[in-house]
Write a protein that holds these residues in place. Structure first.
Motif, PDB file in Angstrom:
ATOM      1  N   TYR A 126      -5.274  -5.260 -37.362  1.00 33.86           N
ATOM      2  CA  TYR A 126      -3.957  -5.682 -37.854  1.00 33.86           C
ATOM      3  C   TYR A 126      -4.078  -6.420 -39.182  1.00 33.86           C
ATOM      4  CZ  TYR A 126      -1.151  -4.339 -33.791  1.00 33.86           C
ATOM      5  OH  TYR A 126      -0.474  -3.632 -32.835  1.00 33.86           O
ATOM      6  N   GLN A 142       6.555  -6.361 -40.962  1.00 36.55           N
ATOM      7  CA  GLN A 142       6.805  -5.607 -39.728  1.00 36.55           C
ATOM      8  C   GLN A 142       5.530  -5.530 -38.888  1.00 36.55           C
ATOM      9  OE1 GLN A 142       9.730  -4.079 -38.440  1.00 36.55           O
ATOM     10  NE2 GLN A 142       8.358  -3.890 -36.684  1.00 36.55           N
ATOM     11  N   GLY A 195       4.872  -8.726 -37.128  1.00 33.22           N
ATOM     12  CA  GLY A 195       5.655  -8.820 -35.901  1.00 33.22           C
ATOM     13  C   GLY A 195       5.072  -7.965 -34.788  1.00 33.22           C
ATOM     14  N   ASP A 196       4.634  -6.737 -35.130  1.00 34.94           N
ATOM     15  CA  ASP A 196       4.026  -5.844 -34.137  1.00 34.94           C
ATOM     16  C   ASP A 196       2.775  -6.474 -33.545  1.00 34.94           C
ATOM     17  OD1 ASP A 196       5.997  -4.030 -34.748  1.00 34.94           O
ATOM     18  OD2 ASP A 196       4.720  -2.761 -36.021  1.00 34.94           O
ATOM     19  N   GLN A 235       2.084  -9.654 -33.181  1.00 33.41           N
ATOM     20  CA  GLN A 235       2.452 -10.717 -32.248  1.00 33.41           C
ATOM     21  C   GLN A 235       3.025 -10.144 -30.955  1.00 33.41           C
ATOM     22  OE1 GLN A 235       4.869 -12.805 -35.276  1.00 33.41           O
ATOM     23  NE2 GLN A 235       3.641 -14.611 -34.830  1.00 33.41           N
ATOM     24  N   ASN A 236       3.814  -9.069 -31.090  1.00 32.36           N
ATOM     25  CA  ASN A 236       4.367  -8.425 -29.893  1.00 32.36           C
ATOM     26  C   ASN A 236       3.275  -7.815 -29.019  1.00 32.36           C
ATOM     27  OD1 ASN A 236       6.992  -9.067 -30.653  1.00 32.36           O
ATOM     28  ND2 ASN A 236       7.299  -7.128 -31.750  1.00 32.36           N
ATOM     29  N   ALA A 237       2.154  -7.430 -29.672  1.00 34.19           N
ATOM     30  CA  ALA A 237       1.028  -6.868 -28.922  1.00 34.19           C
ATOM     31  C   ALA A 237       0.197  -7.955 -28.245  1.00 34.19           C
ATOM     32  CB  ALA A 237       0.150  -6.040 -29.857  1.00 34.19           C
ATOM     33  N   GLY A 238       0.587  -9.199 -28.448  1.00 34.30           N
ATOM     34  CA  GLY A 238      -0.093 -10.306 -27.771  1.00 34.30           C
ATOM     35  C   GLY A 238      -1.188 -10.985 -28.548  1.00 34.30           C
TER      36      GLY A 238
END
Length: 543
Positions: free
Chosen positions: A190, A208, A211-212, A214-217
């Motif tokens: 990332y 973007q 954000g992805d 962080q959404n992936a943990g």
């Protein structure tokens, strides 16, 4: 030590010996222990102990000892396996002996030992880090042909390779392929993707991806925070960048000098010297010592708003801290001198330039007056650029730009033209003049100051004229790109465009703009060829 080991009266097997070897940090101690074991009755080294010893010697770059060890390994009936070869390839790679690493890769296959995923990943990684992106990509292709699927590490390295080579679309495609194949990106992947999009100024895509991630943990690390802060700054969200700095602290990541330096640079470029100065002081208060690039960022901020006394104090504090002003430091001061509105400011800047003690100042002070053919100036410039060979191209380009601009605006236009000619010959401006296709030329001026742009354009057009007279070959089309200009924020309003348009008007250059692109002047066909044959084209730079 041998006596102490002997008194233990304890027999050790190869497995235990290998575990001990793995714990030894000193290669001399490890090698002595290895050979002591070899002399013990009933003990026999196996492939594991030999391979571990190869790795230890490889880290120490003891390649002569490794060769002896490999000979003994074969004599002992232990054939090197893929792990042994991988250790050897990795060792050569760490030492930047890339040809030797490839030789090992070829040798292992000749003796029937097939490379595995680690072999290919290692070769891809060491070549990518050394800048040999074509070799890295070739190894990636060979890896796939061998039926080995890439893992997260391999994908990350190749994605980084493609991005560095300017193939961002291909890098993003591979990133998507990685996910579709069920290979989960890690934090490093990332960070690489976010950094590549940031470098390409795809700031929304970078955010973007953040954000992805962080959404992936994944929790951001120091690298992530630095990249995203820079992205936010370039988007004009400086308060948000500051908020991320404080979030970073709350997550127990201790900001280092580059992070503080980034905020100094962002606020300075935004024209807020007071904020830049505040973050510089915050860095000092935290016990960190600034580096030269951070000082240059603050210096630039002070010079932009004509805080010359603050610039002087900063320069003195750099010297007091033992920091040596860089080529960029001198370039900033020279540019400020060129743009000075009063003689007092010009004299003050000249004094600061002398304080830096940089060789560039002696070069400029000793610039000879142009002789009949300008060769004395060209020799002077050539010698200086040879002296500066270790400087990166961007720094040299910045200095040449400032020198040509300064000479042009102080009336030394013959000298300015000679400086430009040498810089062009030495590839300081690799993208300034290019042949897009047969007889279709691009003159790219948008990264230059206005004085340098006019000088570069004049001398380039004169060169085209000379070529026509010698060979009879005429360009069918010339595009003169001014773009936004170095000091402009709005297309078409730059100083570069204004200066270039004025020059073209004075000499009746048969140009036009097309497709509403006001930042590109186009000349083509017979009108262009007739114009280039005019005698005044040789002397345009003297206007």
């Amino acid at each position: 030590m041998e006596n102490a080991l002997g008194k233990l009266n304890y027999s050790i097997d190869a497995y235990q010996a290998n575990q001990v070897l793995k714990q030894l940090k000193d290669h001399d101690v490890a090698l002595n222990f290895f050979y002591w074991l070899k002399r013990q009755p009933g003990f026999k080294h196996d492939g594991h102990t030999y391979t571990t010893m190869v790795g230890i010697l490889g880290r120490a770059r003891k390649f002569r000892e490794i060769n002896k060890l490999l000979d003994q390994m074969v004599m002992d009936g232990c054939q090197p396996n893929v792990v042994t070869y991988n250790r050897l390839i990795h060792s050569f790679g760490r030492a930047n002996y890339l040809n030797e690493a490839v030789d090992v890769f070829n040798q292992m296959q000749e003796v029937g030992c097939q490379p595995d995923r680690v072999t290919y990943c290692t070769l891809i990684d060491i070549h990518a880090k050394a800048g040999y992106l074509d070799v890295a990509m070739d190894m990636y292709q060979r890896m796939q042909e061998a039926g080995l699927s890439p893992d997260t590490f391999t994908y990350s390295v190749i994605i980084n390779c493609l991005g560095k080579a300017g193939h961002l679309a291909a890098a993003h495609k591979l990133f998507c392929e990685m996910i579709s194949h069920g290979c989960v990106p890690n934090l490093v992947t990332y960070n690489i993707m976010i950094a590549l999009h940031a470098k390409a100024r795809n700031y929304l895509s970078a955010l973007q991806l953040y954000g992805d991630m962080q959404n992936a943990g994944f929790e951001p690390d120091k690298v992530t925070y630095s990249i995203v802060m820079e992205v936010l700054g370039h988007c004009g969200y400086l308060e948000e960048a500051e908020a991320l700095f404080f979030e970073m602290q709350q997550k127990n990541w201790v900001p280092d000098e580059p992070v503080y330096g980034l905020l100094v640079d962002l606020w300075g470029k935004a024209g807020n010297a007071e904020k830049a100065w505040g973050w510089y002081r915050a860095m000092l208060d935290s016990g960190l010592c600034p580096n030269v690039p951070t000082c240059n960022s603050l210096l630039s901020a002070f010079l932009r708003v004509h805080r010359l006394s603050d610039a002087c104090n900063l320069l003195q504090s750099m010297l007091n801290l033992g920091l040596h002003p860089s080529l960029q430091t001198y370039t900033l001061l020279l540019s400020c001198c060129t743009e000075s509105q009063t003689s007092y400011d010009m004299v003050f800047c000249c004094e600061l330039m002398a304080v830096t003690g940089h060789p560039a100042h002696a070069f400029l002070l000793s610039m000879p007056a142009a002789g009949p053919d300008g060769q004395n100036v060209r020799d002077h410039v050539s010698n200086f650029l040879d002296l500066m060979h270790s400087e990166d191209r961007e720094s040299k380009r910045g200095l040449v730009d400032s020198v040509v601009d300064f000479l042009h605006k102080t009336g030394l236009k013959e000298e300015a033209g000679s400086v430009w000619e040498v810089a062009a010959q030495k590839n300081v401006y690799p993208d300034a003049v290019k042949e897009k296709s047969s007889s279709y030329w691009l003159i790219n001026l948008h990264v230059m100051s206005d004085g340098t742009a006019v000088t570069a354009l004049s001398r380039t057009l004169a060169r085209f004229r000379q070529r026509i007279l010698v060979s009879g070959i005429c360009p069918n089309r010339i595009d003169i790109v001014t773009g936004w200009g170095r000091r402009s924020r709005v297309t078409g309003s730059s100083l570069v465009r204004q200066a270039v348009q004025q020059l073209l008007h004075i000499f009746s250059f048969p140009f036009f703009t097309e497709h509403g692109n006001s930042g590109c002047f186009v000349g083509c066909g017979e009108p262009l060829n007739r114009w280039l044959l005019q005698s005044y084209v040789e002397r345009m730079h003297l206007l």
